[in-house]
Design a protein around this motif. Structure first.
Motif, PDB file in Angstrom:
ATOM      1  N   ALA A 174       0.843  -1.202   0.000  1.00  0.00           N
ATOM      2  CA  ALA A 174       0.000   0.000   0.000  1.00  0.00           C
ATOM      3  C   ALA A 174       0.873   1.246   0.000  1.00  0.00           C
ATOM      4  CB  ALA A 174      -0.920   0.012   1.216  1.00  0.00           C
ATOM      5  N   TRP A 230      -0.058   7.756   2.169  1.00  0.00           N
ATOM      6  CA  TRP A 230      -0.700   8.979   1.703  1.00  0.00           C
ATOM      7  C   TRP A 230       0.036  10.193   2.249  1.00  0.00           C
ATOM      8  CZ3 TRP A 230      -6.667   8.030   2.518  1.00  0.00           C
ATOM      9  CH2 TRP A 230      -7.106   7.072   1.600  1.00  0.00           C
ATOM     10  N   ASP A 289      -2.904  14.209   0.049  1.00  0.00           N
ATOM     11  CA  ASP A 289      -3.795  13.087  -0.292  1.00  0.00           C
ATOM     12  C   ASP A 289      -4.926  12.964   0.732  1.00  0.00           C
ATOM     13  OD1 ASP A 289      -2.178  12.344  -2.479  1.00  0.00           O
ATOM     14  OD2 ASP A 289      -1.053  10.880  -1.288  1.00  0.00           O
ATOM     15  N   VAL A 290      -4.569  13.032   2.001  1.00  0.00           N
ATOM     16  CA  VAL A 290      -5.566  12.885   3.073  1.00  0.00           C
ATOM     17  C   VAL A 290      -6.524  14.070   3.073  1.00  0.00           C
ATOM     18  CG1 VAL A 290      -5.919  12.639   5.564  1.00  0.00           C
ATOM     19  CG2 VAL A 290      -4.003  11.469   4.447  1.00  0.00           C
ATOM     20  N   PHE A 323      -8.925  13.546   0.257  1.00  0.00           N
ATOM     21  CA  PHE A 323      -9.842  12.452   0.573  1.00  0.00           C
ATOM     22  C   PHE A 323     -10.915  12.895   1.567  1.00  0.00           C
ATOM     23  CE2 PHE A 323     -10.968   8.857   3.347  1.00  0.00           C
ATOM     24  CZ  PHE A 323     -11.535   8.005   2.410  1.00  0.00           C
ATOM     25  N   TYR A 359       0.583   9.070   5.975  1.00  0.00           N
ATOM     26  CA  TYR A 359      -0.545   8.374   6.590  1.00  0.00           C
ATOM     27  C   TYR A 359      -0.734   7.017   5.935  1.00  0.00           C
ATOM     28  CZ  TYR A 359      -1.913  12.924   8.504  1.00  0.00           C
ATOM     29  OH  TYR A 359      -1.938  14.117   9.176  1.00  0.00           O
ATOM     30  N   PRO A 375      -3.305   4.446   4.628  1.00  0.00           N
ATOM     31  CA  PRO A 375      -4.712   4.551   4.232  1.00  0.00           C
ATOM     32  C   PRO A 375      -5.655   3.866   5.218  1.00  0.00           C
ATOM     33  CG  PRO A 375      -3.359   4.032   2.330  1.00  0.00           C
ATOM     34  CD  PRO A 375      -2.466   3.959   3.534  1.00  0.00           C
ATOM     35  N   GLU A 376      -5.255   2.716   5.755  1.00  0.00           N
ATOM     36  CA  GLU A 376      -6.137   2.000   6.684  1.00  0.00           C
ATOM     37  C   GLU A 376      -6.318   2.767   7.994  1.00  0.00           C
ATOM     38  OE1 GLU A 376      -2.159  -0.287   6.564  1.00  0.00           O
ATOM     39  OE2 GLU A 376      -3.497   0.584   5.105  1.00  0.00           O
ATOM     40  N   VAL A 380      -6.421   6.084   8.180  1.00  0.00           N
ATOM     41  CA  VAL A 380      -7.372   7.148   7.835  1.00  0.00           C
ATOM     42  C   VAL A 380      -8.785   6.579   7.768  1.00  0.00           C
ATOM     43  CG1 VAL A 380      -8.025   8.877   6.116  1.00  0.00           C
ATOM     44  CG2 VAL A 380      -5.602   8.467   6.617  1.00  0.00           C
ATOM     45  N   MET A 381      -8.939   5.428   7.110  1.00  0.00           N
ATOM     46  CA  MET A 381     -10.266   4.800   6.999  1.00  0.00           C
ATOM     47  C   MET A 381     -10.814   4.437   8.375  1.00  0.00           C
ATOM     48  SD  MET A 381     -10.885   4.800   3.820  1.00  0.00           S
ATOM     49  CE  MET A 381     -10.112   4.773   2.235  1.00  0.00           C
TER      50      MET A 381
END
Length: 58
Positions: A5, A8, A12-13, A16, A45, A47-48, A50-51
């Motif tokens: 992965a 970010w 990017d964050v 998003f 960051y 991605p997981e 952030v999610m």
């Protein structure tokens, strides 16, 4: 963690989440935003992370 992965960037964050970059830095200072990691002098960051943070906001 998916080792393939892409990390970010702050930009990017911000894109998003639909917030200004300055908001991410403010959240980081207040320790209220998604978890970020310093890679050298750069903030990145997963991605997981952030999610997961987004799901915790609901």
């Amino acid at each position: 963690m998916n080792t393939l992965a892409k990390l970010w960037t702050v930009e990017d964050v911000a894109t998003f989440l639909g917030v200004p970059v300055a908001t991410l830095y403010q959240w980081r200072h207040q320790r209220t935003g998604p978890r970020g990691h310093k890679i050298g002098r750069h903030l990145r960051y997963l991605p997981e992370d952030v999610m997961s943070w987004v799901q915790d906001q609901e």
